[in-house]
Design a protein around this motif. Structure first.
Motif: not given
Length: 192
Positions: A149-162
């Motif tokens: 999560i970036g400083e702006d509160g946005l998701l910068k990476q979303v990683y769901y385990n496979q």
């Protein structure tokens, strides 16, 4: 429905195992690693937690907030962390609401797939590192997830385990905290 890069990280209010209130939005202006684990009895998750501990010095230096959510009870997380000074803030969430908010998956097929992706070896390595043994709590088929999560509160990476033992590579986390222009071009191929 999975969360996507560049959408606002879903806000929540909870408490860590020390009783401190945590509201995700309180960390606006800081980078955050929000990571979802199974329970503390899982040696594969313990191995991952210990792998991340190797980078605590750099995380501190870069002021990365690390929030580690477990399905375990507060009592077991307190026992898990006794005599330790973890940088990560541990959150007990046996109610499972944070997992649901972040669309963390329950998937028996992916759990079975772990057997062919190094699951047994990771379990053996993690078991050697465990100081205590615990009874499993929660869902046996829980897959985790990692969110930058970036400083702006946005998701910068979303990683769901496979599969069990699959996580966002640490090199991706290090790039996130060290590169002011961090951007994932294609999240399906970012992390090999």
């Amino acid at each position: 429905m999975n969360l996507k890069i560049n959408q606002p990280a879903p806000d929540f209010i909870t408490r860590d195992i020390r009783g401190n209130t945590i509201q995700l939005s309180q960390f606006l202006g800081q980078k955050v690693l929000l990571t979802f684990y199974r329970h503390v009895a899982c040696p594969v998750n313990h191995l991952r937690f210990q792998e991340l501990r190797a980078y605590e010095k750099e995380f501190r230096k870069k002021n990365l907030v690390v929030l580690a959510v477990y399905e375990s009870s507060k009592d077991n997380l307190l026992r898990y962390s006794e005599d330790e000074d973890y940088y990560a803030r541990l959150i007990a969430n046996p109610e499972f609401d944070l997992y649901e908010q972040y669309d963390i998956e329950l998937n028996t097929l992916k759990l079975l797939f772990s057997m062919y992706n190094g699951g047994p070896a990771k379990a053996a390595a993690g078991l050697k590192l465990m100081k205590h043994r615990f009874k499993a709590e929660g869902h046996n088929n829980l897959m985790g997830g990692d969110f930058l999560i970036g400083e702006d509160g946005l998701l910068k990476q979303v990683y769901y385990n496979q599969f069990l033992g699959d996580h966002l590579p640490t090199k991706e986390i290090l790039t996130f905290i060290n590169d002011p222009n961090y951007k994932v071009i294609d999240s399906s191929t970012c992390c090999d």
